[in-house]
Design an enzyme around this catalytic site. Structure first.
Site, PDB file in Angstrom:
ATOM      1  N   SER B 281      49.724  40.620  36.050  1.00 42.37           N
ATOM      2  CA  SER B 281      49.216  40.325  34.702  1.00 42.37           C
ATOM      3  C   SER B 281      48.884  41.536  33.840  1.00 42.37           C
ATOM      4  CB  SER B 281      47.977  39.457  34.808  1.00 42.37           C
ATOM      5  OG  SER B 281      48.287  38.278  35.499  1.00 42.37           O
ATOM      6  N   THR B 282      48.711  42.705  34.439  1.00 46.02           N
ATOM      7  CA  THR B 282      48.438  43.870  33.601  1.00 46.02           C
ATOM      8  C   THR B 282      49.584  44.091  32.615  1.00 46.02           C
ATOM      9  OG1 THR B 282      49.244  45.127  35.490  1.00 46.02           O
ATOM     10  CG2 THR B 282      46.883  45.167  35.103  1.00 46.02           C
TER      11      THR B 282
END
Lengths: 104, 574
Positions: B281-282
């Protein structure tokens, strides 16, 4: 006349010879001294290298940290311990000025 | 003397006069020749004097200095950290060798030596000394104390040789950055390998951008989380976002470069630069940035995240499902995969690939280390790839890539090449503008939102205005399937977010949930607390003053206008 000048020459030559011997001897002593100094510098330089390495080794942050925890009461600064001088309570400029006048 | 004598007196005197004349004549000639010789000698001496005193006068002291310098140069140049702390140095040590032909009693020699040198393998030494060679090493790099003791033994056939040996006083702390060199002083890894030539012939020490204090904090906090969550490893990077200098870079497990023989192969692997991972998700940071930059989404627009996306045989689901319409900041806040995928479909594959290229995610990083991982990305870049890359799957990059990308997104949109060498104030820098300042400012706002009111609450180091994003990626097993149990939990943060100075990444490999985290092993639970500690501890060292997080100026800078304000407490911290 010639004889006198020959004496003079012999005298000059012997003076020069002796002084050359003395100077050469002095240079030899200085040379030996220089060699020793060079050697000493090298030894010292090597010792300094070892000592800097040891200094860095002893200054490992982890080691310092554990030593500080064991031997000192100081702890890392918390954020709440840091404050701007303007935000200090009771230290507003006006109150400072008034305080001084009152004191007088 | 005179031959014709006995004549008249006058005759005699004339004859005498003649002989005197002759003698004088001869004397004159001799004198002339002699004076010529002397003149020549004086001229020669004069010329030589002039040559020595005037023409070569300047060289004399130079000669002295040169010999001094030559004598004192010892091996490879030193490596220092940015504050001048010694990281690697060369010391001259004695090594012990033997001439087996000169050794008289092998048994007693082995016995005596084993008393001085602990850990000596007796059988090995015995066979060595029985060889018909004239030279065998017994031990390389012994201490001065041991040397004195061996000398005192008075054994024949043993000799010492002075050798240069590399010594790393900070031991494990900078092992992966500095690297190591072999016994024969050839660089084998890290900076030691990259700058081998420069270190070999230069006596000028090399100054790295690493700060050993930051390095220590990074390592300690990540190690703590690895133990807490029973993980197999971890990595951490700390960089200056305005110069690209790496202040700290850690890969765990690590090793002691002074004792290479006992280091495990896995510990020598630099996860921060050589390891490539699907980051999870970064990546939504880059996805959101591109959507805002391309104009396909704004901070006020939104997407429907009620239903999972079904494409081909895949189903895209949310980890924290909200099952409603989400605004762009909310998609980021709740880390919605569905919303991110829809955003990506709007700007399309081509724009995505181009942006990844600009961020440097498709090439090896230009960092000054030999250990650089080559990113893996889909070819061809299909629609499904675009969807998965929007939330960080289907593309694998190194942790350093990720931090470098985040730094360029939040620092105003300029990509500085990351470097391991300290920059001087005059050093010229070449950065590339890859985003507009406005997009950069918007991303700062959503990063702050995640820490203030989203999955990254655990990273909030009070006073330093942390902004960041969690990432929890399922690791791909060798067979190609994704396993739920093996994860990569990470958190990437920047601080102070209203005017970013530094970016931090913490990544923990395969953490397992514990009681304290209620069984969760996500980025918000594993990596975010480490980031909070790292920022809290390092900010005072870097001279950052805490800011008042609720002051009106800061609020105004980071304010987000959300169309449907519905920030309830339904959100636990993940």
């Amino acid at each position: 006349m010639i004889r006198r000048s020959i004496f003079l020459w012999i005298f000059i030559i012997s003076v020069m010879g002796v002084s050359m011997f003395l100077i050469k001897h002095e240079v030899q002593i200085l040379d030996a001294k220089l060699d020793k100094l060079h050697h000493d510098i090298m030894t010292h330089q090597e010792n300094i290298l070892i000592l800097t390495a040891e200094w860095s080794y002893l200054n490992q942050p982890g080691r310092i940290e554990s030593l500080a925890r064991r031997h000192s009461d100081y702890r890392p600064t918390e954020t709440k311990q840091i404050i701007n001088i303007e935000n200090l309570p009771y230290l507003k400029k006006s109150s400072l000025v008034r305080g001084r006048i009152d004191g007088d | 003397m005179v031959i014709k004598s006995y004549g008249s007196k006058s005759q005699k005197s004339i004859q005498l006069d003649g002989s005197v004349n002759k003698a004088i004549e001869g004397g004159r000639n001799r004198l002339l020749v002699l004076s010529c010789v002397f003149c020549l000698a004086f001229v020669l001496a004069g010329v030589r004097l002039l040559d020595v005193s005037v023409l070569r006068g300047l060289q004399e002291p130079v000669n002295v200095v040169e010999t001094t310098k030559e004598n004192l140069k010892i091996g490879r140049a030193d490596i220092l950290d940015r504050n001048g702390i010694l990281l690697a140095t060369s010391l001259s040590v004695s090594s012990l060798y033997a001439d087996p032909q000169e050794v008289m009693d092998i048994n007693s020699t082995v016995e005596d030596l084993s008393n001085v040198l602990v850990n000596l393998e007796k059988e090995k030494l015995f066979t060595k000394l029985n060889q018909k060679k004239r030279f065998v090493w017994i031990k390389r790099g012994i201490t001065p104390m041991q040397q004195a003791q061996i000398n005192a033994l008075g054994l024949p056939g043993l000799h010492f040789q002075k050798e240069d040996r590399r010594f790393y006083p900070q031991r494990n702390l900078s092992a992966h950055v500095v690297g190591f060199s072999g016994v024969d002083a050839a660089g084998l890894a890290g900076v030691e390998k990259q700058f081998d030539g420069r270190l070999r012939d230069g006596s000028e020490p090399m100054t790295l951008s690493i700060d050993i204090r930051i390095q220590h904090i990074l390592k300690e906090e990540i190690k703590k989380q690895i133990i807490n969550f029973n993980a197999i490893g971890g990595a951490g990077v700390f960089i200056d976002v305005d110069s690209g200098e790496v202040l700290g870079m850690v890969s765990l497990p690590d090793f002691d470069p002074n004792e290479l023989n006992s280091a495990l192969a896995d510990s020598k692997f630099n996860r921060a630069t050589l390891g490539i991972y699907e980051m999870g998700s970064t990546f939504k940071i880059f996805n959101t940035a591109l959507a805002l930059e391309a104009g396909t989404a704004t901070m006020e627009s939104g997407y429907d995240a009620t239903k999972p996306i079904r494409i081909a045989r895949f189903t895209i689901n949310d980890f924290h499902p909200q099952k409603r319409w989400l605004s762009v900041p909310e998609i980021f806040q709740y880390s919605s995969n569905i919303g991110s995928a829809k955003m990506a479909l709007d700007f399309g594959s081509k724009a995505q690939k181009e942006f990844m290229k600009k961020l440097g995610f498709l090439d090896r990083l230009p960092i000054e280390l030999p250990e650089r991982g080559k990113p893996m990305y889909p070819a061809p870049w299909k629609k499904i790839s675009t969807i998965t890359i929007s939330y960080g799957h289907g593309i694998a990059i190194s942790p350093l890539h990720l931090v470098s990308g985040v730094a360029s997104v939040i620092n105003g949109g300029i990509r500085w090449p990351v470097t391991i060498l300290k920059k001087h104030s005059q050093s010229k820098m070449f950065g590339e503008q890859i985003l507009s300042l406005q997009t950069s400012k918007d991303i700062r706002k959503v990063l702050r939102l995640v820490v203030e009111n989203g999955t990254g609450k655990n990273a909030a180091a009070a006073g330093y205005l942390v902004g960041g994003k969690t990432g929890t990626a399922d690791k791909q097993s060798p067979t190609g399937s994704y396993a739920k149990s093996s994860r990569l939990s990470s958190f990437v943060a920047a601080f102070p977010i209203h005017k970013p100075r530094y970016a931090v990444l913490v990544m923990v490999d395969e953490p397992k949930g514990n009681k304290k985290s209620f069984g969760y092993a996500t980025g918000g639970w594993v990596a975010a607390p480490a980031v909070r500690q790292i920022i809290k501890r390092s900010a005072p060292l870097l001279g950052l003053l805490p800011t008042d997080e609720v002051s009106p100026q800061i609020r105004r800078l980071l304010e987000i206008k959300t169309p449907q304000q519905k920030r309830g407490n339904q959100l636990a911290s993940f």
